[in-house]
Every structure is written in C-alpha cells, then in structure tokens.
Design an enzyme around this catalytic site. Structure first.
Site, short mmCIF file in Angstrom:
data_model
loop_
_atom_site.label_atom_id
_atom_site.label_comp_id
_atom_site.label_asym_id
_atom_site.label_seq_id
_atom_site.Cartn_x
_atom_site.Cartn_y
_atom_site.Cartn_z
N VAL A 78 -15.70 -62.04 85.60
CA VAL A 78 -16.54 -61.01 84.98
C VAL A 78 -15.99 -59.63 85.34
CG1 VAL A 78 -18.87 -60.07 84.79
CG2 VAL A 78 -18.56 -62.51 85.26
N PHE B 12 -16.03 -61.73 90.33
CA PHE B 12 -16.40 -60.42 89.81
C PHE B 12 -15.35 -59.38 90.14
CE2 PHE B 12 -20.43 -62.58 90.71
CZ PHE B 12 -21.15 -62.36 89.55
N ASP B 13 -15.14 -58.47 89.21
CA ASP B 13 -14.55 -57.17 89.53
C ASP B 13 -15.63 -56.41 90.30
OD1 ASP B 13 -12.87 -54.78 89.25
OD2 ASP B 13 -14.37 -54.15 87.78
N LEU B 14 -15.25 -55.37 91.03
CA LEU B 14 -16.25 -54.64 91.81
C LEU B 14 -16.62 -53.29 91.19
CD1 LEU B 14 -18.03 -54.67 94.31
CD2 LEU B 14 -16.11 -53.81 95.65
N THR C 119 -18.40 -52.71 87.64
CA THR C 119 -18.93 -54.00 87.21
C THR C 119 -20.16 -54.33 88.05
OG1 THR C 119 -16.76 -54.81 86.47
CG2 THR C 119 -18.42 -56.47 86.94
#
Length: 226
Positions: free
Chosen positions: A177, A11-13, A16
């Site tokens: 993501v 994941f991006d943080l 997101t």
C-alpha cells in the site's frame, strides 16, 4: 468466518500512514538558526531538496550527502553546521508528524487479522522516531528503511530483502500500500506483489495497481475481504 484476502500488508510510511509536515518543520528550523523563513527561502529549499531526492532515489548520492547538501546554503548564511540544521529539521518532523485521516482506526482493525510491515525510502531517525512516538514500533515487522540498507524503492532488491525477512511468503498474498505509483506500486508489482494505490488527491492516470482507494478507511474492506 471469512478469511482475509491477504496474509501480509506492507505500507509505505510518508504520506501513506503519516504526514510529513515539511513547511512547519522547515520554518521552525530556519527560525531557530536565525534564517528568515519567507516564501523565497522555502521555495529555495524545496527546489534543492527535490533534486537531491531524485539523485538519491537514482542511487547517485547517499543519504549523508543529501542531508548535508540541502541545508548548505542556509548554513553558510548564518555560519552554522549544515548537518546540525538537518538534524534539527528531522527532530521537528518527529515532533510535528501525525497519522493521516483514517489510518489509526484501519491499522487497529488489521493488526489482529494480518501481519504488517513497512518499506520506506526515508531516513532512519525520523522514521523510527515517529513510529516510536506513536507507540507503533511493535506493530510493524519487518520495518525496512532505505537509509539503513542502502537500497531505495523501486529497486527490486529492497522488495526481495523484505520478502526474505518475512520468510518468503507467496507474493500474491502480500499487499503493498502506498501513495507513489512509481516507487510503491510499480516497484512492488514487478516483484509479483498485489498493490493498492492510496490516491487521496484522485490523481488521474493508470497506476497499474490491483486496487485503488481514495480514503484510507477503505483499505480494511479490501484486505479483510468484506
């Protein structure tokens, strides 16, 4: 029992998994230091910060230069230390930031089914601070922060570094993501990862992503193969 479509989800943080409440954190910071937090001050900060982030993502300046420079004009007005202002701002981000809609439920669904990691272009203090505040630190391994390894997305090196920490899984079994078509989607796709563009604003244009979702809750179905 149906097998997940992917073994890993990265994941991006910012924007997101978690919001990044700049306006409120900035207003609080300026007020603490006695600077009027009006529209002009906000606009000035955003203009400076945006340009600095572009330079940072292009490798032209480092994290320290970005953080010192973005508060330099305000600090000069009130004879304060620009880095102290920046640190106050980051502390406010940690205090105010919350998970985006649908994120917590989705992560809880995925946790026992797939392995999860994070690749973020943020700074160490707010990224680790926010995950710690939420009790999520143990949920993500690896946690790769550009500030700590001195490489930013979409540079191939940050994705290669992450894959090495993961034990070199098949990239096609890894789903990245994120909300940014360039840094998250194009960067990951170039390394052979599957991608999911989180696009809540329904921006138009072809991101080239393997999947696209407008609600975070839709991610579970993609990952778990429902």
């Amino acid at each position: 029992m149906k097998q997940p479509s992917y073994d890993w989800v990265l994941f991006d943080l910012d924007e997101t998994l978690l919001d990044f409440p700049v306006a409120e954190a900035l207003a609080r910071t300026l007020t603490i230091y006695g600077v009027e937090a009006d529209d002009a001050a906000m606009a000035q900060y955003h203009t400076i910060n945006h340009g600095l982030w572009q330079q940072y993502n292009d490798g032209e300046i480092d994290a320290t230069a970005l953080q010192q420079t973005r508060f330099a004009l305000f600090a000069q007005q009130v004879d304060a230390d620009p880095m102290a202002m920046n640190n106050t701002f980051l502390a406010q981000i940690v205090a105010l930031s919350m998970p985006l809609e649908g994120v917590l439920d989705t992560l809880q669904q995925l946790r026992s089914k797939v392995r999860m990691g994070i690749i973020t272009n943020g700074f160490s203090v707010p990224q680790r601070g926010r995950l710690g505040k939420l009790g999520w630190s143990e949920w993500f391994e690896p946690l790769v922060i550009s500030d700590e390894i001195r490489v930013t997305k979409p540079d191939p090196a940050i994705f290669q570094h992450t894959l090495s920490l993961m034990g070199q899984p098949d990239p096609a079994r890894v789903l990245m993501v994120g909300d940014n078509p360039k840094t998250d989607i194009a960067g990951a796709a170039a390394q052979g990862l599957a991608t999911c563009w989180y696009n809540p604003e329904r921006q138009t244009g072809d991101s080239g992503a393997t999947h696209e979702i407008h609600h975070f809750s839709h991610l579970a179905g993609i990952v778990l193969g429902h």
